[in-house]
Design a protein around this motif. Sequence first.
Motif, short mmCIF file in Angstrom:
data_model
loop_
_atom_site.label_atom_id
_atom_site.label_comp_id
_atom_site.label_asym_id
_atom_site.label_seq_id
_atom_site.Cartn_x
_atom_site.Cartn_y
_atom_site.Cartn_z
N PRO A 41 0.82 -1.21 0.00
CA PRO A 41 0.00 0.00 0.00
C PRO A 41 0.85 1.26 0.00
CG PRO A 41 -0.86 -1.59 1.57
CD PRO A 41 0.44 -2.14 1.09
N GLY A 42 0.55 2.17 -0.91
CA GLY A 42 1.26 3.42 -0.98
C GLY A 42 2.64 3.36 -1.60
N LYS A 43 2.99 2.19 -2.12
CA LYS A 43 4.32 2.04 -2.72
C LYS A 43 4.20 1.60 -4.18
CE LYS A 43 6.86 0.95 1.51
NZ LYS A 43 7.85 0.02 2.14
N GLU A 44 5.28 1.76 -4.91
CA GLU A 44 5.29 1.33 -6.29
C GLU A 44 5.49 -0.19 -6.37
OE1 GLU A 44 7.05 5.35 -8.46
OE2 GLU A 44 8.16 3.46 -8.56
N ARG A 45 5.05 -0.75 -7.48
CA ARG A 45 5.26 -2.18 -7.70
C ARG A 45 6.76 -2.44 -7.82
NH1 ARG A 45 1.45 -5.05 -12.05
NH2 ARG A 45 0.00 -3.94 -10.68
N GLU A 46 7.22 -3.51 -7.17
CA GLU A 46 8.64 -3.82 -7.18
C GLU A 46 8.89 -5.26 -7.59
OE1 GLU A 46 10.49 -3.42 -3.36
OE2 GLU A 46 9.20 -4.91 -2.40
N PHE A 47 10.04 -5.47 -8.18
CA PHE A 47 10.47 -6.79 -8.62
C PHE A 47 10.76 -7.67 -7.41
CE2 PHE A 47 12.60 -10.00 -10.98
CZ PHE A 47 13.76 -10.33 -10.27
N TYR A 105 14.58 -12.34 -22.41
CA TYR A 105 14.98 -12.04 -21.05
C TYR A 105 14.40 -10.69 -20.65
CZ TYR A 105 17.88 -10.41 -17.18
OH TYR A 105 18.31 -9.91 -15.99
N PRO A 106 13.31 -10.65 -19.87
CA PRO A 106 12.68 -9.38 -19.50
C PRO A 106 13.36 -8.68 -18.32
CG PRO A 106 11.41 -11.17 -18.63
CD PRO A 106 12.54 -11.80 -19.38
N GLY A 107 14.17 -9.41 -17.62
CA GLY A 107 14.90 -8.82 -16.51
C GLY A 107 14.02 -8.49 -15.33
N THR A 108 14.36 -7.40 -14.66
CA THR A 108 13.69 -7.03 -13.41
C THR A 108 12.78 -5.82 -13.56
OG1 THR A 108 15.52 -5.61 -12.75
CG2 THR A 108 15.67 -7.93 -12.14
N GLU A 109 12.63 -5.29 -14.74
CA GLU A 109 11.81 -4.10 -14.95
C GLU A 109 10.38 -4.49 -15.31
OE1 GLU A 109 12.80 -0.99 -14.47
OE2 GLU A 109 14.76 -1.76 -13.85
N SER A 110 9.42 -3.96 -14.59
CA SER A 110 8.03 -4.34 -14.82
C SER A 110 7.56 -3.98 -16.23
CB SER A 110 7.12 -3.67 -13.78
OG SER A 110 7.20 -2.26 -13.87
N GLY A 111 8.13 -2.94 -16.81
CA GLY A 111 7.73 -2.53 -18.16
C GLY A 111 8.06 -3.53 -19.25
N GLN A 112 8.94 -4.48 -18.91
CA GLN A 112 9.33 -5.51 -19.89
C GLN A 112 8.38 -6.71 -19.87
OE1 GLN A 112 11.82 -5.03 -22.16
NE2 GLN A 112 11.77 -2.97 -21.27
N TYR A 113 7.41 -6.69 -18.99
CA TYR A 113 6.43 -7.77 -18.87
C TYR A 113 5.10 -7.29 -19.44
CZ TYR A 113 9.75 -10.09 -15.81
OH TYR A 113 10.87 -10.72 -15.30
N ASP A 114 4.47 -8.14 -20.24
CA ASP A 114 3.26 -7.74 -20.96
C ASP A 114 1.98 -8.31 -20.37
OD1 ASP A 114 5.58 -8.30 -23.30
OD2 ASP A 114 4.49 -6.40 -23.45
N TYR A 115 2.09 -9.39 -19.65
CA TYR A 115 0.89 -10.05 -19.10
C TYR A 115 1.02 -10.14 -17.58
CZ TYR A 115 0.28 -11.36 -23.96
OH TYR A 115 0.13 -11.33 -25.33
N TRP A 116 -0.09 -9.88 -16.92
CA TRP A 116 -0.11 -9.84 -15.46
C TRP A 116 -1.33 -10.59 -14.93
CZ3 TRP A 116 3.69 -7.29 -12.63
CH2 TRP A 116 4.61 -6.54 -13.40
N GLY A 117 -1.13 -11.22 -13.79
CA GLY A 117 -2.25 -11.82 -13.10
C GLY A 117 -3.00 -10.77 -12.30
#
Length: 126
Positions: A41-47, A105-117
């Motif tokens: 809560p109140g934080k950014e999404r993190e790897f 290899y998408p690495g650790t950056e959320s922007g490199q991932y296209d599909y999310w649960g």
Amino acid sequence: QVQLVESGGGLVQAGGSLRLSCAASGRTFSMYAMGWFRQAPGKEREFVAYISYSGGSTIYADSVKGRFTISRDNAKNTVYLQMDSLKPEDTAVYYCAAPGRSYYYPGTESGQYDYWGQGTQVTVSS
């Protein structure tokens, strides 16, 4: 279409364990890397953790290294996150994610991932 469905979240005391699962469908699972992210809560999404398409390579955030283990079962189209020695600061919604490109290899950056649960809530009480 690609679908990712997480399960296994819940309420646990500090020091306890949980195992999250993420079931994938809609394409050949074994061709794609997978990742776990979390958002408090109140934080950014993190790897949190990454696993290669074969399972032979993994990466962890420093905050979970030595406590969390990512794994996958390509026969079951499922990726797991075993979480041990949980701390209150691990409280968050946990998401699994996948890239759109195979053998990528998408690495650790959320922007490199296209599909999310849809996410699963993990709450660790002190």
